[in-house]
Design a protein around this motif. Structure first.
Motif, PDB file in Angstrom:
ATOM      1  N   THR A  88      18.360-117.649 -41.576  1.00  0.00           N
ATOM      2  CA  THR A  88      18.292-119.107 -41.435  1.00  0.00           C
ATOM      3  C   THR A  88      18.930-119.842 -42.608  1.00  0.00           C
ATOM      4  N   ALA A  89      18.667-119.396 -43.842  1.00  0.00           N
ATOM      5  CA  ALA A  89      19.140-120.122 -45.023  1.00  0.00           C
ATOM      6  C   ALA A  89      20.483-119.611 -45.538  1.00  0.00           C
ATOM      7  N   LEU A  90      21.172-118.800 -44.743  1.00  0.00           N
ATOM      8  CA  LEU A  90      22.398-118.158 -45.213  1.00  0.00           C
ATOM      9  C   LEU A  90      23.614-118.681 -44.464  1.00  0.00           C
ATOM     10  N   ASP A  91      24.776-118.603 -45.113  1.00  0.00           N
ATOM     11  CA  ASP A  91      25.994-119.033 -44.432  1.00  0.00           C
ATOM     12  C   ASP A  91      26.433-117.967 -43.427  1.00  0.00           C
ATOM     13  N   VAL A  92      27.424-118.309 -42.610  1.00  0.00           N
ATOM     14  CA  VAL A  92      27.792-117.475 -41.475  1.00  0.00           C
ATOM     15  C   VAL A  92      28.259-116.086 -41.919  1.00  0.00           C
ATOM     16  N   THR A  93      29.059-116.019 -42.979  1.00  0.00           N
ATOM     17  CA  THR A  93      29.571-114.727 -43.446  1.00  0.00           C
ATOM     18  C   THR A  93      28.431-113.802 -43.870  1.00  0.00           C
ATOM     19  N   ILE A  94      27.456-114.348 -44.614  1.00  0.00           N
ATOM     20  CA  ILE A  94      26.321-113.542 -45.072  1.00  0.00           C
ATOM     21  C   ILE A  94      25.419-113.174 -43.896  1.00  0.00           C
ATOM     22  N   GLN A  95      25.317-114.063 -42.905  1.00  0.00           N
ATOM     23  CA  GLN A  95      24.535-113.747 -41.712  1.00  0.00           C
ATOM     24  C   GLN A  95      25.050-112.477 -41.047  1.00  0.00           C
ATOM     25  N   VAL A  96      26.358-112.373 -40.914  1.00  0.00           N
ATOM     26  CA  VAL A  96      26.958-111.189 -40.298  1.00  0.00           C
ATOM     27  C   VAL A  96      26.631-109.944 -41.113  1.00  0.00           C
ATOM     28  N   GLN A  97      26.681-110.055 -42.428  1.00  0.00           N
ATOM     29  CA  GLN A  97      26.382-108.912 -43.288  1.00  0.00           C
ATOM     30  C   GLN A  97      24.932-108.459 -43.123  1.00  0.00           C
ATOM     31  N   ILE A  98      23.996-109.416 -43.049  1.00  0.00           N
ATOM     32  CA  ILE A  98      22.582-109.069 -42.894  1.00  0.00           C
ATOM     33  C   ILE A  98      22.333-108.435 -41.529  1.00  0.00           C
ATOM     34  N   MET A  99      22.966-108.944 -40.490  1.00  0.00           N
ATOM     35  CA  MET A  99      22.798-108.361 -39.168  1.00  0.00           C
ATOM     36  C   MET A  99      23.373-106.942 -39.109  1.00  0.00           C
ATOM     37  N   ASN A 100      24.528-106.737 -39.735  1.00  0.00           N
ATOM     38  CA  ASN A 100      25.096-105.383 -39.804  1.00  0.00           C
ATOM     39  C   ASN A 100      24.198-104.452 -40.588  1.00  0.00           C
ATOM     40  N   LEU A 101      23.551-104.986 -41.623  1.00  0.00           N
ATOM     41  CA  LEU A 101      22.624-104.179 -42.423  1.00  0.00           C
ATOM     42  C   LEU A 101      21.430-103.741 -41.581  1.00  0.00           C
ATOM     43  N   LEU A 102      20.848-104.669 -40.824  1.00  0.00           N
ATOM     44  CA  LEU A 102      19.713-104.316 -39.966  1.00  0.00           C
ATOM     45  C   LEU A 102      20.121-103.291 -38.918  1.00  0.00           C
ATOM     46  N   ARG A 103      21.303-103.449 -38.361  1.00  0.00           N
ATOM     47  CA  ARG A 103      21.795-102.492 -37.366  1.00  0.00           C
ATOM     48  C   ARG A 103      21.959-101.104 -37.988  1.00  0.00           C
ATOM     49  N   SER A 104      22.483-101.051 -39.206  1.00  0.00           N
ATOM     50  CA  SER A 104      22.670 -99.774 -39.894  1.00  0.00           C
ATOM     51  C   SER A 104      21.336 -99.112 -40.211  1.00  0.00           C
ATOM     52  N   ILE A 105      20.365 -99.915 -40.657  1.00  0.00           N
ATOM     53  CA  ILE A 105      19.033 -99.375 -40.957  1.00  0.00           C
ATOM     54  C   ILE A 105      18.397 -98.793 -39.698  1.00  0.00           C
ATOM     55  N   GLN A 106      18.555 -99.490 -38.593  1.00  0.00           N
ATOM     56  CA  GLN A 106      17.980 -99.002 -37.340  1.00  0.00           C
ATOM     57  C   GLN A 106      18.641 -97.704 -36.880  1.00  0.00           C
ATOM     58  N   GLN A 107      19.942 -97.614 -37.029  1.00  0.00           N
ATOM     59  CA  GLN A 107      20.647 -96.390 -36.639  1.00  0.00           C
ATOM     60  C   GLN A 107      20.217 -95.207 -37.483  1.00  0.00           C
ATOM     61  N   ASP A 108      19.921 -95.448 -38.758  1.00  0.00           N
ATOM     62  CA  ASP A 108      19.529 -94.364 -39.661  1.00  0.00           C
ATOM     63  C   ASP A 108      18.085 -93.919 -39.451  1.00  0.00           C
ATOM     64  N   SER A 109      17.183 -94.874 -39.165  1.00  0.00           N
ATOM     65  CA  SER A 109      15.752 -94.564 -39.145  1.00  0.00           C
ATOM     66  C   SER A 109      15.097 -94.664 -37.774  1.00  0.00           C
ATOM     67  N   LYS A 110      15.810 -95.214 -36.751  1.00  0.00           N
ATOM     68  CA  LYS A 110      15.243 -95.405 -35.414  1.00  0.00           C
ATOM     69  C   LYS A 110      14.060 -96.365 -35.417  1.00  0.00           C
ATOM     70  N   VAL A 111      13.996 -97.251 -36.401  1.00  0.00           N
ATOM     71  CA  VAL A 111      12.902 -98.215 -36.477  1.00  0.00           C
ATOM     72  C   VAL A 111      13.020 -99.223 -35.342  1.00  0.00           C
ATOM     73  N   GLY A 112      11.890 -99.619 -34.788  1.00  0.00           N
ATOM     74  CA  GLY A 112      11.871-100.708 -33.833  1.00  0.00           C
ATOM     75  C   GLY A 112      11.914-102.035 -34.578  1.00  0.00           C
ATOM     76  N   ILE A 113      12.646-103.006 -34.064  1.00  0.00           N
ATOM     77  CA  ILE A 113      12.810-104.295 -34.747  1.00  0.00           C
ATOM     78  C   ILE A 113      12.424-105.433 -33.814  1.00  0.00           C
ATOM     79  N   ILE A 114      11.648-106.372 -34.347  1.00  0.00           N
ATOM     80  CA  ILE A 114      11.414-107.653 -33.682  1.00  0.00           C
ATOM     81  C   ILE A 114      12.182-108.692 -34.470  1.00  0.00           C
ATOM     82  N   LEU A 115      13.153-109.314 -33.844  1.00  0.00           N
ATOM     83  CA  LEU A 115      13.987-110.317 -34.501  1.00  0.00           C
ATOM     84  C   LEU A 115      13.622-111.704 -33.991  1.00  0.00           C
TER      85      LEU A 115
END
Length: 313
Positions: free
Chosen positions: A175-202
């Motif tokens: 919410t408080a981040l600019d568009v470029t950083i938003q993409v980075q955070i979303m890619n980070l969450l996707r990478s974490i999920q691929q590595d750990s199979k964690v379930g995510i509520i967004l």
């Protein structure tokens, strides 16, 4: 979830039911005040102070009902090791008087995943490295004000995943981040999920983020989930007028409009919500039958909507 306030009882979350599977991301969308954050807080049993809140029903994780556990069990066995949460604002989520190393190492020490402070600091550095913060050993000595908003969000994420939880709740992490950083955070969450199979509520207001990261969507309005389904079904064939209005309000690249679409009116007062469909007062397709709350209509392939239009069809 009912919150007892001076002006009355607020039915913040009412009759909400959903499930999240391993390696799956569920997006919860809706206007401010629709109950998204309170739904997530109820999973962790973190009710607002002085609200005298009451939780009914059940919250099951791996077959165990979290509402039946003691507060000690929730603190030691659930919050952190099983369910973790990334809070809304990275600017205020970190304590300004403690170093980043002190805060990221905290979960490792509290849950006794390490034996010494040195081991905790080493684990904290590895956590920062995992969320792609450069020179993590050096940054452990920094204070939150020495980090940008995007870097603070990465630090908060590192704290959330420190204990390898089964479920990660991300409450409007961009919410408080600019568009470029938003993409980075979303890619980070996707990478974490691929590595750990964690379930995510967004939890988010941004339907474009949901389209890129989530597998399923739950649309909330006035404390209730009114439509849920796979991302492609909701975007291609939304059935509830509220879901349709949310999607129509999104500006599309290359499409010219004289003005953006908006939903008229205001959400109902949750101290005294209407007995029927809670969106009826703002709905352009309102019928007399909307004075009664619509049943859940299963449209197939896990697409469910609470609307009399779908029920009649």
């Amino acid at each position: 979830m009912h919150l007892h306030l001076r002006r009355g009882v607020v039915k913040a979350v009412d009759g909400v039911s959903f499930e999240v599977h391993e390696g799956e991301t569920l997006g919860i969308v809706g206007e401010s005040g629709s109950g998204k954050t309170m739904t997530c807080l109820s999973i962790l049993r973190l009710l607002p102070i002085h609200s005298d809140g009451r939780l009914d029903g059940s919250v099951k994780l791996d077959g165990e009902d979290l509402l039946q556990l003691s507060e000690e069990d929730m603190a030691s066995r659930v919050r952190g090791p099983k369910v973790a949460m990334i809070s809304q604002d990275p600017m205020t989520s970190l304590n300004p008087v403690y170093t980043v190393g002190d805060q990221v190492s905290g979960p490792f020490l509290y849950h006794k995943l390490v034996r010494t402070v040195r081991e905790a600091m080493a684990a904290a550095a590895q956590g920062l490295r995992r969320v792609r913060i450069p020179s993590p050993e050096r940054r452990l000595k920094n204070y939150p004000h020495q980090f940008s908003g995007g870097m603070r969000q990465r630090v908060v994420t590192a704290m959330a995943i420190a204990c390898s939880p089964r479920l990660l709740i991300a409450d409007e992490p961009t919410t408080a981040l600019d568009v470029t950083i938003q993409v980075q955070i979303m890619n980070l969450l996707r990478s974490i999920q691929q590595d750990s199979k964690v379930g995510i509520i967004l939890v988010t207001h941004d339907l474009s983020i949901v389209a890129g990261l989530c597998h399923r969507i739950a649309v909330m309005y006035a404390g209730r989930i009114i439509e849920t389904g796979k991302v492609r079904d909701i975007y291609r064939n939304p059935q509830h007028p509220y879901t349709q209005a949310l999607l129509q309000a999104i500006p599309h690249l290359g499409q010219k409009r004289s003005r953006l679409a908006a939903i008229p009116g205001q959400p109902p007062n949750l101290i005294d919500p209407p007995k029927g469909c809670r969106f009826a007062q703002r709905c352009p397709k309102r019928m007399s039958v909307c004075d009664d709350y619509p049943p859940a209509t299963d449209l197939g392939d896990r697409h469910v909507v609470n609307c009399w239009l779908a029920a009649k069809q």
